[in-house]
Scaffold this active site. Structure first.
Site, mmCIF file in Angstrom:
data_model
loop_
_atom_site.group_PDB
_atom_site.id
_atom_site.type_symbol
_atom_site.label_atom_id
_atom_site.label_comp_id
_atom_site.label_asym_id
_atom_site.label_seq_id
_atom_site.Cartn_x
_atom_site.Cartn_y
_atom_site.Cartn_z
ATOM 1 N N SER A 103 0.828 -1.198 0.000
ATOM 2 C CA SER A 103 0.000 0.000 0.000
ATOM 3 C C SER A 103 0.875 1.266 0.000
ATOM 4 O O SER A 103 1.661 1.465 -0.918
ATOM 5 C CB SER A 103 -0.958 -0.043 1.205
ATOM 6 O OG SER A 103 -2.023 0.840 1.023
ATOM 7 N N HIS A 255 -7.255 -6.192 0.030
ATOM 8 C CA HIS A 255 -6.104 -5.277 0.020
ATOM 9 C C HIS A 255 -4.930 -5.797 0.843
ATOM 10 O O HIS A 255 -3.777 -5.541 0.520
ATOM 11 C CB HIS A 255 -6.563 -3.919 0.571
ATOM 12 C CG HIS A 255 -5.489 -2.870 0.600
ATOM 13 N ND1 HIS A 255 -4.881 -2.381 -0.545
ATOM 14 C CD2 HIS A 255 -4.913 -2.208 1.639
ATOM 15 C CE1 HIS A 255 -3.987 -1.474 -0.213
ATOM 16 N NE2 HIS A 255 -3.976 -1.350 1.106
#
Length: 279
Positions: A103, A255
């Site tokens: 991320s 994610h």
């Protein structure tokens, strides 16, 4: 959590940087792991035990997260965080590393590859952030208001750790008490919210396409098919802008790929590093 060869903080670039170093008895390859926003080395807890059997592994708490310093004087720009990672690598006498970023950590990886390409042998981007702009002027202005950090704290408390975890994992049944506490514990003191207020000001936005296109480092992009935080179309765009990259999409994954698919991530990294060596 696995025992590290070393774990603790070192003064780097004007702040205390916490890291864990898992030294392999024979491997010459070193992987440096960089976590995402509002996270820490904890997010690699399932991946580190797998990686350390094959490689030297260093997992870093990027300031102001985890156990690293939360100084309100430190500049929390991505450029300065990249400089911090470079200085830590120099302190540990690493000439070449493979950077693995999840991320926001992926954006720091790209910043390092852009500013000091000779350090980065390969880059692994796990659902990397990309193409985000600088914070809007009114929000930057608001960050100077006294006690603004309390608004930041209230905002994060309202969204809640459990709700945030539901947003980043595809299979909600994996969210247990250990996971909840691991992601909550760094946010029990007010210092982190003061530092996050500074970060609102300092974050300069992600690398633009022109800069990405200049990066020649071999890049492996691993994405969750159902990523709701950094959608797959960002991965496809990064894959297009990075000239030496490969995109892998993991089915039934959100994610938080280091938590959700550690074995798959390990296998893809090993395959990628072998291919890069033979080129």
């Amino acid at each position: 959590m696995e025992e590290a060869t070393f774990s603790g903080t070192e003064p780097i670039n004007g702040t205390d940087v916490y890291y864990e170093y898992y030294k392999h008895e024979s491997s010459r390859e070193t992987l440096v792991l960089l976590h995402g926003f509002l996270s820490s080395t904890f997010s690699f807890r399932r991946l580190i035990p797998l990686l350390k059997t094959e490689f030297n592994v260093v997992s870093v708490d990027l300031p102001p997260f985890g156990k690293s310093g939360k100084s309100s004087q430190f500049v929390y720009s991505y450029e300065n965080l990249a400089k911090t990672v470079i200085q830590l690598s120099e302190k540990l006498s690493f000439e070449k590393v493979t950077l693995v970023g999840h991320s926001m950590g992926g954006q720091i990886v790209l910043n390092v590859a852009h500013s000091k390409p000779e350090l980065v042998d390969q880059a692994v981007l796990l659902c990397s952030s990309g193409y985000m702009k600088k914070m809007k002027p009114h929000l930057i202005f608001s960050s100077y208001i006294p006690f603004f950090y309390l608004y930041v704290k209230l905002y994060l408390q309202r969204s809640g750790v459990k709700q945030n975890l539901k947003n980043v994992v595809h299979d909600h049944s994996m969210i247990d008490d250990e996971m909840l506490y691991g992601y909550l514990s760094p946010f029990l003191e007010d210092d982190i919210f003061r530092a996050l207020t500074r970060m609102i000001r300092d974050r300069e936005g992600d690398l633009p396409p022109a800069a990405l296109k200049r990066i020649e480092t071999p890049c492996l992009l691993i994405w969750g098919e159902h990523d709701r935080v950094v959608p797959l179309h960002i991965g496809k765009r990064l894959n297009n802008d990075l000239k030496n990259s490969k995109l892998v999409v993991l089915k039934d994954t959100g994610h938080l790929v280091p938590e959700e698919r550690p074995e798959d991530v390990l296998q893809h990294i090993k395959r990628f590093m072998k291919t890069a060596e033979s080129v």
